[in-house]
Every structure is written in C-alpha cells, then in structure tokens.
Design a protein around this motif. Structure first.
Motif, PDB file in Angstrom:
ATOM      1  N   ARG A 171     -14.907 -69.607  32.173  1.00  0.00           N
ATOM      2  CA  ARG A 171     -15.070 -70.784  31.323  1.00  0.00           C
ATOM      3  C   ARG A 171     -16.151 -71.712  31.870  1.00  0.00           C
ATOM      4  O   ARG A 171     -16.918 -72.297  31.124  1.00  0.00           O
ATOM      5  N   ASN A 188     -11.413 -78.166  26.445  1.00  0.00           N
ATOM      6  CA  ASN A 188     -11.021 -76.945  25.742  1.00  0.00           C
ATOM      7  C   ASN A 188     -12.112 -76.405  24.836  1.00  0.00           C
ATOM      8  O   ASN A 188     -11.842 -75.599  23.951  1.00  0.00           O
ATOM      9  N   ASP A 191     -12.529 -72.424  24.815  1.00  0.00           N
ATOM     10  CA  ASP A 191     -11.422 -71.749  24.133  1.00  0.00           C
ATOM     11  C   ASP A 191     -11.495 -71.969  22.626  1.00  0.00           C
ATOM     12  O   ASP A 191     -11.282 -71.032  21.839  1.00  0.00           O
ATOM     13  N   TYR A 195     -12.182 -69.096  19.793  1.00  0.00           N
ATOM     14  CA  TYR A 195     -11.212 -68.917  18.706  1.00  0.00           C
ATOM     15  C   TYR A 195     -11.926 -68.851  17.358  1.00  0.00           C
ATOM     16  O   TYR A 195     -11.643 -67.960  16.529  1.00  0.00           O
ATOM     17  N   THR A 213     -10.172 -61.513  26.102  1.00  0.00           N
ATOM     18  CA  THR A 213      -9.784 -62.416  27.185  1.00  0.00           C
ATOM     19  C   THR A 213      -9.376 -61.618  28.409  1.00  0.00           C
ATOM     20  O   THR A 213      -8.633 -60.638  28.298  1.00  0.00           O
ATOM     21  N   ARG A 215      -7.351 -62.475  31.501  1.00  0.00           N
ATOM     22  CA  ARG A 215      -6.497 -63.558  31.973  1.00  0.00           C
ATOM     23  C   ARG A 215      -6.868 -63.982  33.393  1.00  0.00           C
ATOM     24  O   ARG A 215      -6.980 -63.164  34.304  1.00  0.00           O
ATOM     25  N   TYR A 219     -13.934 -64.557  29.595  1.00  0.00           N
ATOM     26  CA  TYR A 219     -14.106 -63.796  28.357  1.00  0.00           C
ATOM     27  C   TYR A 219     -15.194 -62.749  28.531  1.00  0.00           C
ATOM     28  O   TYR A 219     -16.136 -62.909  29.326  1.00  0.00           O
TER      29      TYR A 219
END
Length: 225
Positions: A171, A188, A191, A195, A213, A215, A219
C-alpha cells in the motif's frame, strides 16, 4: 507515475509541473539542487526532470551524487547550454535523456513517458495483461475491447500494477504513485481505488479477476489460470 521537477525558474517549473499533472503524473517540485538531491535520495520517483544550472548545487553534481549513491531513477536534463560538449557531459554523467531550452512541452512529456516505460523494461506504448490493454499515449484502458471509464487515480494505479505484472506492491508503494507533496495521503485510498478498479474490470471483457490481494503484503496484477 511519480516525477520530480528540479528547476529554479518558477515560471518554467510550474508550467512543466502543470503539464505533467494534466497527463496524470504525480509531481513534486524543487527550486534548487540541494533540495532536489535530498528529495531524490529520500523518495522513490519514476523520473526526474533536472535543470543543469541550479543554485546551491548544479545539475551535474546532483546527477553524479545520485548515481554514486546507487540511484538508478531515469533523469532528463534540461539546459540552455545546448552544445555537443554539454550533451556528452550530461549523458556520460548518467543522464538518460537531454532536452535543450527552449523546448515544447509536448516533447518533454513524450520523453518523460518514454523514460518511465524503459524504467519498467516496457518500451512499447501499449501494455497488455490478459485481455486488458492500456494505451499509455492516449491514457486509456480497454478490456476485451470494452473501454474502461477510469478516473485519473484509477488509471495511475492500474498502470503501475500493469507495468509490474506478478509483482506484489505494498500500500505504501502504491500511495507514492497517487500523491504528491501538495496532497496528504488518505488512509484508505489504495483499498478504495482497488475496489473501484475491480468492479470496472469485472464488468468488462472476460470478467476474470486481474487484481489480487496478498494478505499482509499488498496487491498484484496477474491473470491466474
């Protein structure tokens, strides 16, 4: 794409920065060599536009210190001293390209774009990933022939992921391509942008997931079997 413009002429620096931002680049500015060197050493850029004649530290010295410090960021030199000797000195010093003043902004934009693509080992102007096609000249994307209606931020994020297929980007790394020093990052935004991209990609072409993704890592863009 994130670009640093180091130019002591405020009028020219602002004109170059505006032109780059209109094309979707994230731009930071410096008006002297010391500030430009500090920024280039402390932050990750996809390209640097560097004037040769700068206060505090000239462009060739900035370039030399970057290269000696292991920074491989592509550098486009700007100068009014447009002799063969000057061009040779700049290129031998580690510059990737050279543009004499005065210049057309359209030419500068084309050279910066080409440098960024070469930086990611992708000299072609069209990026393919499965049935996804990104035209970097037109700054448009299609999937399966269907045009994707993307915001500037969505396009930037998709381009960064597509230029590094199979590579997981955190990120923090992605935020660096979405914000400049004039806009503080939102917690955010990555993210939320991912999305929206996923929704638009799923509605076009084959609809198979392209952005995945990992975790705790970030990404990655890849077409899984």
């Amino acid at each position: 794409m994130r670009v640093l413009v180091v130019e002591d002429s405020e009028r020219l620096r602002k004109a170059v920065a505006r032109a780059l931002r209109r094309c979707g680049y994230v731009v930071e500015e410096a008006d002297n060599g010391e500030d430009g060197l500090w920024r280039a050493e402390e932050h990750a850029y996809d390209a640097v536009v560097l004037d040769l004649m700068l206060p505090k530290l000239d462009g060739l010295e900035v370039l030399a210190r970057l290269r000696n410090g292991g920074k491989r960021v592509p550098v486009l030199l700007l100068t009014a001293r447009n002799t063969v000797e000057d061009r040779v000195a700049g290129l031998r010093g580690g510059a990737d390209d050279y543009l004499g003043k005065p210049f057309a902004l359209e030419e500068l934009l084309a050279r910066v774009d080409a440098m960024c693509r070469r930086h990611f080992d992708h000299p072609a102007t069209v990026i393919h990933a499965g049935d996804l096609e990104i035209d970097t000249d037109a700054r448009r994307a299609r999937r399966g022939g269907d045009r994707l209606e993307l915001t500037a931020r969505e396009y930037r994020l998709l381009q960064v992921l597509a230029l590094q297929p199979g590579k997981v980007l955190s990120r923090t790394e992605l935020e660096e391509h979405l914000y400049d020093d004039l806009a503080p990052p939102m917690s955010n935004v990555v993210d939320a942008t991912v999305y929206q991209l996923r929704r638009k990609l799923a509605a076009a072409g084959s609809g198979r997931p392209l952005i995945h993704t990992r975790r705790g890592q970030g990404y990655v863009l890849e077409e899984l079997p």
